[in-house]
Design a protein around this motif. Structure first.
Motif, mmCIF file in Angstrom:
data_model
loop_
_atom_site.group_PDB
_atom_site.id
_atom_site.type_symbol
_atom_site.label_atom_id
_atom_site.label_comp_id
_atom_site.label_asym_id
_atom_site.label_seq_id
_atom_site.Cartn_x
_atom_site.Cartn_y
_atom_site.Cartn_z
ATOM 1 N N GLN A 46 -8.611 -18.023 -4.060
ATOM 2 C CA GLN A 46 -8.716 -18.108 -2.651
ATOM 3 C C GLN A 46 -7.715 -18.850 -2.076
ATOM 4 O O GLN A 46 -7.543 -19.974 -1.820
ATOM 5 C CB GLN A 46 -9.875 -19.071 -2.463
ATOM 6 C CG GLN A 46 -11.494 -18.318 -2.475
ATOM 7 C CD GLN A 46 -12.351 -19.114 -1.891
ATOM 8 O OE1 GLN A 46 -12.524 -20.471 -2.344
ATOM 9 N NE2 GLN A 46 -12.815 -18.756 -0.930
ATOM 10 N N ASP A 48 -4.455 -19.851 0.724
ATOM 11 C CA ASP A 48 -4.783 -19.959 2.093
ATOM 12 C C ASP A 48 -3.378 -19.780 2.989
ATOM 13 O O ASP A 48 -3.252 -20.089 4.141
ATOM 14 C CB ASP A 48 -5.436 -21.243 2.553
ATOM 15 C CG ASP A 48 -4.620 -22.457 1.748
ATOM 16 O OD1 ASP A 48 -3.611 -22.342 1.195
ATOM 17 O OD2 ASP A 48 -5.272 -23.703 1.691
ATOM 18 N N SER A 92 -10.002 -13.440 -2.630
ATOM 19 C CA SER A 92 -10.854 -13.497 -1.529
ATOM 20 C C SER A 92 -9.738 -14.135 -0.265
ATOM 21 O O SER A 92 -8.961 -15.060 -0.764
ATOM 22 C CB SER A 92 -11.636 -14.746 -1.656
ATOM 23 O OG SER A 92 -12.366 -15.270 -0.658
ATOM 24 N N SER A 94 -10.693 -15.287 2.405
ATOM 25 C CA SER A 94 -11.517 -15.770 3.443
ATOM 26 C C SER A 94 -10.675 -17.350 3.976
ATOM 27 O O SER A 94 -11.089 -17.674 5.245
ATOM 28 C CB SER A 94 -12.725 -16.168 3.197
ATOM 29 O OG SER A 94 -12.828 -16.820 1.839
ATOM 30 N N ARG A 95 -9.910 -17.781 3.298
ATOM 31 C CA ARG A 95 -9.312 -19.140 3.452
ATOM 32 C C ARG A 95 -7.907 -18.868 4.139
ATOM 33 O O ARG A 95 -7.514 -19.882 4.726
ATOM 34 C CB ARG A 95 -9.040 -19.918 2.322
ATOM 35 C CG ARG A 95 -10.580 -20.743 2.061
ATOM 36 C CD ARG A 95 -10.453 -21.195 0.537
ATOM 37 N NE ARG A 95 -9.435 -22.251 0.273
ATOM 38 C CZ ARG A 95 -9.159 -23.393 0.325
ATOM 39 N NH1 ARG A 95 -10.317 -24.101 0.893
ATOM 40 N NH2 ARG A 95 -8.316 -24.179 0.010
#
Ligand SMILES: Cc1cc2nc3c(=O)[nH]c(=O)nc-3n(C[C@H](O)[C@H](O)[C@H](O)COP(=O)(O)OP(=O)(O)OC[C@H]3O[C@@H](n4cnc5c(N)ncnc54)[C@H](O)[C@@H]3O)c2cc1C
Length: 475
Positions: A46, A48, A92, A94-95
């Motif tokens: 994940q 960012d 992912s 999503s961050r």
């Protein structure tokens, strides 16, 4: 082959951001929204920051680890979850969720891929602008996923799908390089359009990390009407009239059968049919106006009066408050969940030339009644875009496990009947949900061989090691 643990440890130090390896932490990423596909992954990364996405992809390239990009995991075709081998890394996004900036004079917004669609809409609204992509999963789906699947939704008729709303992209290639194509240009004829190649590629060519999107003026007022029509052919005539009269003020034109509304009335306690009598078909149409709500309503009223005089419309209910506006839209928006409340479903996301929609429905309905008389057809969709959700449910009432299994066993033959009919009517077997694994093989079967070869050549050119979401979109 699973990379050795030291290599996974080296990934942990290769980027800033989370790396999840415990089964309890990764489980939520490994099953799709509908619970139809569950896979395994080496780990869930994940990052960012876009540079960390690139670092993760470079690590995967070096260690020959397949990558499955994932946004909000709301896709309906099984593209966002890995297979069961456990070899892939789930990436992912999503961050990666910052709004990088707005350029009001250029009417654009630059956002990172992991922003939810609702977050982008809200950032635009806070600046007095509209980002018009709108779909029921907007609180969870991400803009990266919307672009990777070229999502549609309810306002395509007026504003276009995700592809038409995107001016520029930032992408991490399959080799882990960063392509900075974040141009806010409405005209740019400088060679092959890489942006258009990555849009709709379902994570099989690279990872979208950011996008420049178009903004529009916020409408000053809106009105919606639910209209009873006898059949899809009359609905199509009404659409033509509405477009002639209202032009760009017509922002949605949805078709639904009475079976659809019957499901909503049964399963949504607050739902009411606001018409004098049930009708075999209904249209929900929305008008948006730059001046005011009363002007939107006046435009809609004038259209409906003319349509009634021409005998196109039998009955209509028009919104005159926000609560009514939402209640009428609710009848359309609750169809999927109401259908789901009556058991397993077989879904089709079809696209047809507008002129052939009525013939297709008549032909497919008759063929379904002949070959599968035991099922119910739940037909609705974005008629303004020629996009039908031609769904199938079992007969009403309680079912034994054997009856459920017998219904699900119909999926292959039902798909073949429906999809053959779509192709015969000049249509496509995926309008807005993409291919993923659900429609991958069928799409290949119907595809022109030259087109198939060109697509395979693009895949090999951009991802020669077949590490980007392998097994999705292309067989
Ligand atoms: C209730 C509901 C209603 C829906 N209504 C509509 C509708 O009206 N119209 C419509 O078009 N769709 C609709 N969908 C489908 C879905 O919401 C869309 O396909 C959405 O665009 C997927 O976004 P996501 O972030 O969830 O992507 P995911 O599901 O996470 O991924 C979808 C695909 O995109 C790839 N991907 C995701 N992010 C990236 C990235 N950053 N870079 C590269 N590849 C990436 C994945 O690998 C996968 O192949 C609906 C879904 C639900 C659950």
């Amino acid at each position: 082959m699973t990379p050795p643990v030291p290599a996974l440890e080296s990934l942990r130090s290769a980027f800033r951001g989370r790396l999840l390896t415990d089964a309890a932490d990764t489980a939520a990423f490994l099953t799709d929204w509908r619970g139809l596909w569950t896979g395994q992954a080496l780990a869930v990364a994940q990052p960012d920051r876009a540079e960390d996405v690139a670092a993760v992809v470079r690590w995967c390239h070096e260690h020959r680890v397949p990558i499955v990009p994932q946004g909000g995991n709301t896709g309906l075709s099984g593209g966002s979850v890995p297979d069961r081998s456990g070899r892939a890394l789930l990436l992912s996004l999503s961050r990666l969720n910052r709004v990088r900036g707005l350029d009001l004079a250029n009417a654009t917004i630059e956002v990172e891929a992991g922003c939810t669609l609702a977050q982008v809409q809200e950032a635009a609204r806070a600046a007095g602008r509209l980002f018009p992509l709108s779909l029921a999963a907007e609180g969870s789906c991400t803009i990266g996923g919307n672009l990777a699947t070229n999502a549609g939704g309810v306002q395509v008729l007026r504003y276009g799908n995700a592809r038409e709303l995107c001016l520029g992209l930032e992408v991490v290639t399959a080799q882990g390089e960063r392509w900075r194509g974040l141009r806010g240009l409405r005209k740019d004829n400088t060679g092959y359009d890489l942006r258009d190649l990555y849009i709709g590629s379902e994570g099989t060519l690279g990872v979208i990390t950011a996008a420049v999107l178009k903004l529009f003026p916020l409408p000053a007022g809106q009105a919606v009407a639910l209209v009873a029509v006898p059949d899809p052919a009359v609905a199509l005539q009404l659409l033509q009239r509405a477009q002639d009269r209202l032009a760009a003020r017509l922002t949605a034109f949805e078709l639904m059968s009475h079976t659809c509304l019957g499901l909503v009335l049964r399963h949504v306690p607050t739902a009411r049919l606001p018409l004098q009598a049930p009708s075999p078909w209904y249209v929900l149409l929305e008008v948006s106006d730059g001046e005011s709500e009363s002007s939107a309503r006046a435009g809609l009223e004038a259209l409906l009066e003319a349509a009634m005089e021409a005998d196109l419309v039998q009955d209509a209910a028009l919104s005159s408050s926000l609560a009514q506006f939402e209640a009428l839209w609710g009848l359309r928006e609750h169809i999927s969940e109401s259908q789901g409340a009556e058991g397993k479903t077989i879904k089709h996301d079809l696209s047809l030339p507008l002129s052939r929609v009525p013939d297709f429905i008549a032909h497919a309905d008759a063929a379904m009644a002949t070959h599968f008389p035991q099922v119910r057809l739940v037909v609705f969709g974005h008629l303004g875009d020629g996009n039908l959700h031609y769904n199938v449910s079992p007969a009403p009432g309680p079912r034994t496990p054997d009856q459920v299994a017998a219904f699900l066993a119909l999926e292959g033959p039902v798909n073949q009947l429906v999809h053959d009919a779509v192709i015969a009517h000049g249509g496509s077997i995926s309008a807005e949900h993409g291919l993923g694994v659900l429609r991958r093989d069928e799409a290949a079967r119907y595809r022109d061989p030259v087109e198939q070869r060109l697509m395979a050549a693009i895949k090999v050119a951009l991802d020669p090691l077949n590490l980007m979401n392998p097994g999705k979109l292309l067989p």
